[in-house]
Design a protein around this motif. Structure first.
Motif, PDB file in Angstrom:
ATOM      1  N   ARG A  17      60.802  58.926   9.538  1.00  0.00           N
ATOM      2  CA  ARG A  17      61.119  60.191   8.887  1.00  0.00           C
ATOM      3  C   ARG A  17      61.358  61.216   9.983  1.00  0.00           C
ATOM      4  O   ARG A  17      61.342  60.886  11.160  1.00  0.00           O
ATOM      5  N   ASP A  18      61.560  62.465   9.610  1.00  0.00           N
ATOM      6  CA  ASP A  18      61.854  63.486  10.609  1.00  0.00           C
ATOM      7  C   ASP A  18      60.820  63.541  11.730  1.00  0.00           C
ATOM      8  O   ASP A  18      61.155  63.722  12.885  1.00  0.00           O
ATOM      9  N   THR A  19      59.546  63.374  11.403  1.00  0.00           N
ATOM     10  CA  THR A  19      58.503  63.520  12.417  1.00  0.00           C
ATOM     11  C   THR A  19      57.610  62.296  12.562  1.00  0.00           C
ATOM     12  O   THR A  19      56.705  62.303  13.383  1.00  0.00           O
ATOM     13  N   SER A  20      57.830  61.246  11.801  1.00  0.00           N
ATOM     14  CA  SER A  20      56.950  60.079  11.826  1.00  0.00           C
ATOM     15  C   SER A  20      57.545  58.981  12.707  1.00  0.00           C
ATOM     16  O   SER A  20      58.682  58.562  12.519  1.00  0.00           O
ATOM     17  N   THR A  21      56.737  58.513  13.675  1.00  0.00           N
ATOM     18  CA  THR A  21      57.185  57.453  14.577  1.00  0.00           C
ATOM     19  C   THR A  21      56.135  56.352  14.632  1.00  0.00           C
ATOM     20  O   THR A  21      54.944  56.628  14.692  1.00  0.00           O
ATOM     21  N   VAL A  22      56.585  55.103  14.605  1.00  0.00           N
ATOM     22  CA  VAL A  22      55.718  53.939  14.784  1.00  0.00           C
ATOM     23  C   VAL A  22      56.190  53.265  16.070  1.00  0.00           C
ATOM     24  O   VAL A  22      57.392  53.133  16.299  1.00  0.00           O
ATOM     25  N   THR A  23      55.233  52.825  16.894  1.00  0.00           N
ATOM     26  CA  THR A  23      55.575  52.266  18.199  1.00  0.00           C
ATOM     27  C   THR A  23      54.981  50.868  18.363  1.00  0.00           C
ATOM     28  O   THR A  23      53.841  50.629  17.976  1.00  0.00           O
ATOM     29  N   GLY A  24      55.761  49.962  18.930  1.00  0.00           N
ATOM     30  CA  GLY A  24      55.292  48.620  19.267  1.00  0.00           C
ATOM     31  C   GLY A  24      55.535  48.350  20.737  1.00  0.00           C
ATOM     32  O   GLY A  24      56.484  48.874  21.324  1.00  0.00           O
ATOM     33  N   VAL A  25      54.686  47.528  21.344  1.00  0.00           N
ATOM     34  CA  VAL A  25      54.780  47.239  22.776  1.00  0.00           C
ATOM     35  C   VAL A  25      54.826  45.730  22.990  1.00  0.00           C
ATOM     36  O   VAL A  25      54.136  44.972  22.302  1.00  0.00           O
ATOM     37  N   GLY A  26      55.630  45.302  23.948  1.00  0.00           N
ATOM     38  CA  GLY A  26      55.700  43.886  24.301  1.00  0.00           C
ATOM     39  C   GLY A  26      55.876  43.703  25.794  1.00  0.00           C
ATOM     40  O   GLY A  26      56.443  44.565  26.471  1.00  0.00           O
ATOM     41  N   PHE A  27      55.372  42.582  26.313  1.00  0.00           N
ATOM     42  CA  PHE A  27      55.451  42.279  27.738  1.00  0.00           C
ATOM     43  C   PHE A  27      56.049  40.905  27.977  1.00  0.00           C
ATOM     44  O   PHE A  27      55.962  40.021  27.124  1.00  0.00           O
ATOM     45  N   ALA A  28      56.613  40.734  29.151  1.00  0.00           N
ATOM     46  CA  ALA A  28      57.078  39.436  29.618  1.00  0.00           C
ATOM     47  C   ALA A  28      56.823  39.398  31.120  1.00  0.00           C
ATOM     48  O   ALA A  28      56.822  40.436  31.784  1.00  0.00           O
ATOM     49  N   ARG A  29      56.588  38.209  31.643  1.00  0.00           N
ATOM     50  CA  ARG A  29      56.442  38.077  33.098  1.00  0.00           C
ATOM     51  C   ARG A  29      57.168  36.821  33.550  1.00  0.00           C
ATOM     52  O   ARG A  29      57.273  35.842  32.815  1.00  0.00           O
ATOM     53  N   LEU A  30      57.638  36.878  34.745  1.00  0.00           N
ATOM     54  CA  LEU A  30      58.377  35.764  35.320  1.00  0.00           C
ATOM     55  C   LEU A  30      57.403  34.709  35.822  1.00  0.00           C
ATOM     56  O   LEU A  30      56.504  35.003  36.609  1.00  0.00           O
ATOM     57  N   SER A  31      57.575  33.505  35.339  1.00  0.00           N
ATOM     58  CA  SER A  31      56.780  32.387  35.828  1.00  0.00           C
ATOM     59  C   SER A  31      57.287  32.018  37.229  1.00  0.00           C
ATOM     60  O   SER A  31      58.504  32.019  37.463  1.00  0.00           O
ATOM     61  N   PRO A  32      56.397  31.683  38.168  1.00  0.00           N
ATOM     62  CA  PRO A  32      56.831  31.380  39.537  1.00  0.00           C
ATOM     63  C   PRO A  32      57.867  30.255  39.632  1.00  0.00           C
ATOM     64  O   PRO A  32      58.685  30.258  40.543  1.00  0.00           O
ATOM     65  N   GLU A  33      57.848  29.307  38.706  1.00  0.00           N
ATOM     66  CA  GLU A  33      58.822  28.200  38.777  1.00  0.00           C
ATOM     67  C   GLU A  33      60.153  28.522  38.086  1.00  0.00           C
ATOM     68  O   GLU A  33      61.086  27.722  38.139  1.00  0.00           O
ATOM     69  N   ASP A  34      60.270  29.684  37.448  1.00  0.00           N
ATOM     70  CA  ASP A  34      61.514  30.052  36.753  1.00  0.00           C
ATOM     71  C   ASP A  34      62.441  30.842  37.667  1.00  0.00           C
ATOM     72  O   ASP A  34      62.011  31.537  38.573  1.00  0.00           O
ATOM     73  N   ARG A  35      63.734  30.711  37.378  1.00  0.00           N
ATOM     74  CA  ARG A  35      64.738  31.519  38.061  1.00  0.00           C
ATOM     75  C   ARG A  35      64.627  32.955  37.569  1.00  0.00           C
ATOM     76  O   ARG A  35      64.346  33.190  36.396  1.00  0.00           O
ATOM     77  N   ASP A  36      64.856  33.920  38.439  1.00  0.00           N
ATOM     78  CA  ASP A  36      64.752  35.331  38.071  1.00  0.00           C
ATOM     79  C   ASP A  36      66.046  35.785  37.379  1.00  0.00           C
ATOM     80  O   ASP A  36      67.060  36.009  38.036  1.00  0.00           O
ATOM     81  N   VAL A  37      65.988  35.870  36.043  1.00  0.00           N
ATOM     82  CA  VAL A  37      67.115  36.371  35.253  1.00  0.00           C
ATOM     83  C   VAL A  37      66.561  37.556  34.453  1.00  0.00           C
ATOM     84  O   VAL A  37      65.966  37.365  33.382  1.00  0.00           O
ATOM     85  N   PRO A  38      66.700  38.786  34.977  1.00  0.00           N
ATOM     86  CA  PRO A  38      66.073  39.948  34.371  1.00  0.00           C
ATOM     87  C   PRO A  38      66.385  40.132  32.876  1.00  0.00           C
ATOM     88  O   PRO A  38      65.528  40.571  32.113  1.00  0.00           O
ATOM     89  N   GLU A  39      67.595  39.788  32.459  1.00  0.00           N
ATOM     90  CA  GLU A  39      67.964  39.967  31.058  1.00  0.00           C
ATOM     91  C   GLU A  39      67.072  39.140  30.127  1.00  0.00           C
ATOM     92  O   GLU A  39      66.745  39.572  29.024  1.00  0.00           O
ATOM     93  N   ILE A  40      66.648  37.968  30.572  1.00  0.00           N
ATOM     94  CA  ILE A  40      65.778  37.130  29.747  1.00  0.00           C
ATOM     95  C   ILE A  40      64.420  37.795  29.573  1.00  0.00           C
ATOM     96  O   ILE A  40      63.868  37.844  28.473  1.00  0.00           O
ATOM     97  N   GLY A  41      63.871  38.350  30.648  1.00  0.00           N
ATOM     98  CA  GLY A  41      62.614  39.090  30.544  1.00  0.00           C
ATOM     99  C   GLY A  41      62.737  40.271  29.606  1.00  0.00           C
ATOM    100  O   GLY A  41      61.828  40.555  28.816  1.00  0.00           O
ATOM    101  N   ASP A  42      63.887  40.967  29.682  1.00  0.00           N
ATOM    102  CA  ASP A  42      64.131  42.097  28.772  1.00  0.00           C
ATOM    103  C   ASP A  42      64.135  41.631  27.319  1.00  0.00           C
ATOM    104  O   ASP A  42      63.532  42.270  26.450  1.00  0.00           O
ATOM    105  N   GLU A  43      64.803  40.509  27.066  1.00  0.00           N
ATOM    106  CA  GLU A  43      64.887  39.979  25.702  1.00  0.00           C
ATOM    107  C   GLU A  43      63.511  39.591  25.168  1.00  0.00           C
ATOM    108  O   GLU A  43      63.168  39.896  24.016  1.00  0.00           O
ATOM    109  N   ILE A  44      62.725  38.925  26.001  1.00  0.00           N
ATOM    110  CA  ILE A  44      61.390  38.492  25.551  1.00  0.00           C
ATOM    111  C   ILE A  44      60.499  39.693  25.292  1.00  0.00           C
ATOM    112  O   ILE A  44      59.838  39.783  24.252  1.00  0.00           O
TER     113      ILE A  44
END
Length: 89
Positions: free
Chosen positions: A29-56
């Motif tokens: 609504r005009d003044t009502s906001t609901v917020t959710g939070v999510g995290f992702a971390r790169l596993s050491p054996e995975d290739r670093d593809v930042p977009e995948i972390g963003d998606e997760i």
């Protein structure tokens, strides 16, 4: 005619110390906001593809947002009816 409403979700994504954090903000609504939070971390054996972390992280933030919004709706139903409500996801 039915009223049409628009709710907007904004997702902010940031990276710090190998972790990606996403925060999903839903303005219901005009003044009502609901917020959710999510995290992702790169596993050491995975290739670093930042977009995948963003998606997760974004998917997890949206999932958290959905649960919080459903909890809010449940509380609203209980307040209106005066009875216990259970709204499964």
């Amino acid at each position: 005619m039915d009223a049409e409403k628009t709710w907007t979700v904004r997702i902010d994504i940031g990276e710090h110390d190998g972790r990606t954090r996403a925060v999903a903000h839903l303005q219901t609504r005009d003044t009502s906001t609901v917020t959710g939070v999510g995290f992702a971390r790169l596993s050491p054996e995975d290739r670093d593809v930042p977009e995948i972390g963003d998606e997760i992280a974004a998917a997890r933030a949206l999932s958290d947002l959905a649960h919080r919004l459903l909890r809010t709706a449940t509380e609203d139903v209980e307040q209106v009816t005066g009875e216990h409500a259970r709204l499964p996801l």
